[in-house]
Design an enzyme around this catalytic site. Structure first.
Site, PDB file in Angstrom:
ATOM      1  N   GLU A  14       0.811  -1.218   0.000  1.00  0.00           N
ATOM      2  CA  GLU A  14       0.000   0.000   0.000  1.00  0.00           C
ATOM      3  C   GLU A  14       0.846   1.269   0.000  1.00  0.00           C
ATOM      4  O   GLU A  14       0.375   2.336   0.390  1.00  0.00           O
ATOM      5  CB  GLU A  14      -0.942  -0.020   1.198  1.00  0.00           C
ATOM      6  CG  GLU A  14      -1.917  -1.194   1.170  1.00  0.00           C
ATOM      7  CD  GLU A  14      -2.768  -1.270   2.416  1.00  0.00           C
ATOM      8  OE1 GLU A  14      -3.780  -0.560   2.482  1.00  0.00           O
ATOM      9  OE2 GLU A  14      -2.413  -2.041   3.324  1.00  0.00           O
ATOM     10  N   SER A  63      -6.301  -2.895   1.299  1.00  0.00           N
ATOM     11  CA  SER A  63      -6.509  -2.404  -0.059  1.00  0.00           C
ATOM     12  C   SER A  63      -6.772  -3.522  -1.064  1.00  0.00           C
ATOM     13  O   SER A  63      -6.596  -3.333  -2.263  1.00  0.00           O
ATOM     14  CB  SER A  63      -5.310  -1.555  -0.534  1.00  0.00           C
ATOM     15  OG  SER A  63      -5.263  -0.348   0.180  1.00  0.00           O
ATOM     16  N   TYR A  77      -9.180   1.952  -6.784  1.00  0.00           N
ATOM     17  CA  TYR A  77      -8.281   3.059  -7.114  1.00  0.00           C
ATOM     18  C   TYR A  77      -8.248   3.455  -8.586  1.00  0.00           C
ATOM     19  O   TYR A  77      -7.827   4.561  -8.911  1.00  0.00           O
ATOM     20  CB  TYR A  77      -6.854   2.709  -6.657  1.00  0.00           C
ATOM     21  CG  TYR A  77      -6.767   2.395  -5.190  1.00  0.00           C
ATOM     22  CD1 TYR A  77      -7.085   3.356  -4.239  1.00  0.00           C
ATOM     23  CD2 TYR A  77      -6.395   1.137  -4.743  1.00  0.00           C
ATOM     24  CE1 TYR A  77      -7.023   3.074  -2.883  1.00  0.00           C
ATOM     25  CE2 TYR A  77      -6.325   0.832  -3.393  1.00  0.00           C
ATOM     26  CZ  TYR A  77      -6.641   1.813  -2.471  1.00  0.00           C
ATOM     27  OH  TYR A  77      -6.580   1.534  -1.133  1.00  0.00           O
ATOM     28  N   ARG A  91     -11.833   2.608  10.716  1.00  0.00           N
ATOM     29  CA  ARG A  91     -12.937   2.344   9.795  1.00  0.00           C
ATOM     30  C   ARG A  91     -13.305   0.886   9.939  1.00  0.00           C
ATOM     31  O   ARG A  91     -12.433   0.016   9.846  1.00  0.00           O
ATOM     32  CB  ARG A  91     -12.538   2.644   8.348  1.00  0.00           C
ATOM     33  CG  ARG A  91     -13.729   2.729   7.383  1.00  0.00           C
ATOM     34  CD  ARG A  91     -13.293   2.799   5.932  1.00  0.00           C
ATOM     35  NE  ARG A  91     -12.858   1.490   5.467  1.00  0.00           N
ATOM     36  CZ  ARG A  91     -11.782   1.282   4.703  1.00  0.00           C
ATOM     37  NH1 ARG A  91     -11.016   2.286   4.327  1.00  0.00           N
ATOM     38  NH2 ARG A  91     -11.463   0.056   4.315  1.00  0.00           N
ATOM     39  N   ASP A 137     -15.481  -2.165   8.438  1.00  0.00           N
ATOM     40  CA  ASP A 137     -16.137  -2.575   7.196  1.00  0.00           C
ATOM     41  C   ASP A 137     -17.066  -3.751   7.463  1.00  0.00           C
ATOM     42  O   ASP A 137     -16.648  -4.747   8.081  1.00  0.00           O
ATOM     43  CB  ASP A 137     -15.103  -2.964   6.147  1.00  0.00           C
ATOM     44  CG  ASP A 137     -14.135  -1.833   5.813  1.00  0.00           C
ATOM     45  OD1 ASP A 137     -14.461  -0.673   6.138  1.00  0.00           O
ATOM     46  OD2 ASP A 137     -13.075  -2.103   5.234  1.00  0.00           O
ATOM     47  N   GLU A 143     -13.723  -6.425   8.202  1.00  0.00           N
ATOM     48  CA  GLU A 143     -12.388  -6.108   8.686  1.00  0.00           C
ATOM     49  C   GLU A 143     -12.374  -4.733   9.338  1.00  0.00           C
ATOM     50  O   GLU A 143     -13.343  -3.981   9.268  1.00  0.00           O
ATOM     51  CB  GLU A 143     -11.347  -6.179   7.577  1.00  0.00           C
ATOM     52  CG  GLU A 143     -11.547  -5.212   6.438  1.00  0.00           C
ATOM     53  CD  GLU A 143     -10.444  -5.378   5.385  1.00  0.00           C
ATOM     54  OE1 GLU A 143      -9.683  -4.415   5.194  1.00  0.00           O
ATOM     55  OE2 GLU A 143     -10.360  -6.454   4.762  1.00  0.00           O
ATOM     56  N   ASN A 172      -9.813  -1.217   9.961  1.00  0.00           N
ATOM     57  CA  ASN A 172      -8.631  -0.452   9.550  1.00  0.00           C
ATOM     58  C   ASN A 172      -8.338   0.586  10.624  1.00  0.00           C
ATOM     59  O   ASN A 172      -9.153   1.497  10.833  1.00  0.00           O
ATOM     60  CB  ASN A 172      -8.878   0.248   8.216  1.00  0.00           C
ATOM     61  CG  ASN A 172      -9.020  -0.727   7.062  1.00  0.00           C
ATOM     62  OD1 ASN A 172      -8.061  -1.026   6.374  1.00  0.00           O
ATOM     63  ND2 ASN A 172     -10.221  -1.232   6.862  1.00  0.00           N
ATOM     64  N   GLY A 227      -7.453   4.415   4.580  1.00  0.00           N
ATOM     65  CA  GLY A 227      -7.074   5.309   3.494  1.00  0.00           C
ATOM     66  C   GLY A 227      -7.534   6.720   3.771  1.00  0.00           C
ATOM     67  O   GLY A 227      -8.673   6.949   4.187  1.00  0.00           O
TER      68      GLY A 227
END
Length: 321
Positions: free
Chosen positions: A13, A155, A228, A267, A269, A282, A284, A288
């Site tokens: 990443e 990612s 992305y 974050r 998910d 998951e 984070n 990002g």
């Protein structure tokens, strides 16, 4: 204040982290502080040299470790900063390490009664022994299709959808190139929903309106290309949710933050199946953070600009000392 922004790193990443770091550094300047960018190259070396980087870090008021993935989001950089006595944004060592390890995250959350995506972890001989891997899937009652991913990473790098024995073995080989532990999970039917969690200087922890991901239909799932490189992927925020489901997501995200011992931001998910019971996919601990990323998008829907979110992170780090 002088704010160090660490970016880059040796993980897959690297480029995402550079984009996050540049966005944060710009916001730091907008806020009237001095931003000191510190880059770790793709081989894991400080571009300013480690000794100079240490001097810079110790001269700054706060460090923002804007790294994603192994080497930066997994507790290693956090431990380095703590050894230096440097104040920094985000989760401490343990929460960072656990948050990046999907197997540990799910084991801990499940032990606290928080629903997680069903799956098994393969390591060692399981990665090259097809029969052993298939037996583990059978014992866990996992049928095809399944998703195969590195246990540590983000990612969607190294993630593959497997539909049979042949594609499973190929997917395991791909994931094993990124991490010695490989997670095989049941494909979950339903909606993909993200929830952003933010800690404030007074100790409050709040969530932003949830975001729904509509991945590029030309991609097999919400992979790195869909994230992305595709203009066809859409983020809907606030997500259209029943009040009961929205509250369940909010409460679960806060529970995840607390159970894992997170700090600053995270974050979470989710998959939301038809029954409306959220399942954690998951976590984070430093998601990002480009201006187009999900985390700042969600807080924008709550009325906080990108710079105001960065300001909150800095002030929260100062408040905790």
């Amino acid at each position: 204040m002088k704010i160090a922004v660490v970016m880059g790193g040796a993980s897959a990443e690297h480029k995402v982290s550079l984009a996050s770091g540049r966005g944060i550094a710009k916001a730091v300047e907008i806020l009237g502080h001095e931003a000191i960018p510190l880059v770790i190259d793709a081989q894991g070396n400080w571009t300013d040299g480690q000794h100079e980087a240490i001097e810079i870090l110790q001269s700054c008021d706060v460090t923002i470790p804007a790294l994603h993935g192994a080497g930066g989001e997994d507790g290693r950089l956090q431990g380095f900063l703590e050894q230096l006595g440097v104040r920094y944004v985000g989760s401490r060592i343990a929460a960072s390490a656990i948050g990046l390890d999907k197997n540990l995250t799910k084991t801990i959350l499940a032990a606290h009664g928080i629903p997680v995506t069903p799956g098994v972890t393969l390591r060692g001989a399981d990665l090259s022994d097809a029969e052993a891997a298939l037996q583990k899937l059978k014992l866990a009652e996992l049928d095809f299709p399944v998703f195969v991913k590195p246990a540590n990473g983000g990612s969607s790098f190294g993630v593959t959808r497997a539909t049979d024995r042949t594609t499973l073995l190929a997917a395991i080989a791909v994931a094993a190139e990124f991490d010695p532990q490989v997670l095989v999970e049941r494909e979950m039917a339903g909606r993909e929903i993200d929830v952003a969690v933010l800690e404030f200087p007074d100790g409050r922890v709040e969530t932003a309106p949830a975001l729904e991901i509509h991945a590029d239909p030309e991609q097999p799932f919400f992979n790195a290309t869909a994230k992305y490189d595709s203009s066809a992927t859409q983020f809907v925020v606030p997500a259209e949710l029943d009040a009961e489901v929205a509250e369940r997501l909010r409460r679960t995200a806060l529970d995840v933050f607390e159970v894992l011992g997170c700090a600053g931001l995270a974050r979470v998910d989710f998959f939301v199946p038809r029954d409306g019971m959220p399942v954690v996919n998951e976590v984070n601990t430093f998601p990002g953070f480009t201006p187009a990323s999900q985390f700042p998008r969600m807080w924008a829907a709550a009325g906080l600009s990108y710079a105001e979110v960065v300001d909150t992170l800095i002030r929260t780090a100062v408040a905790r000392g």
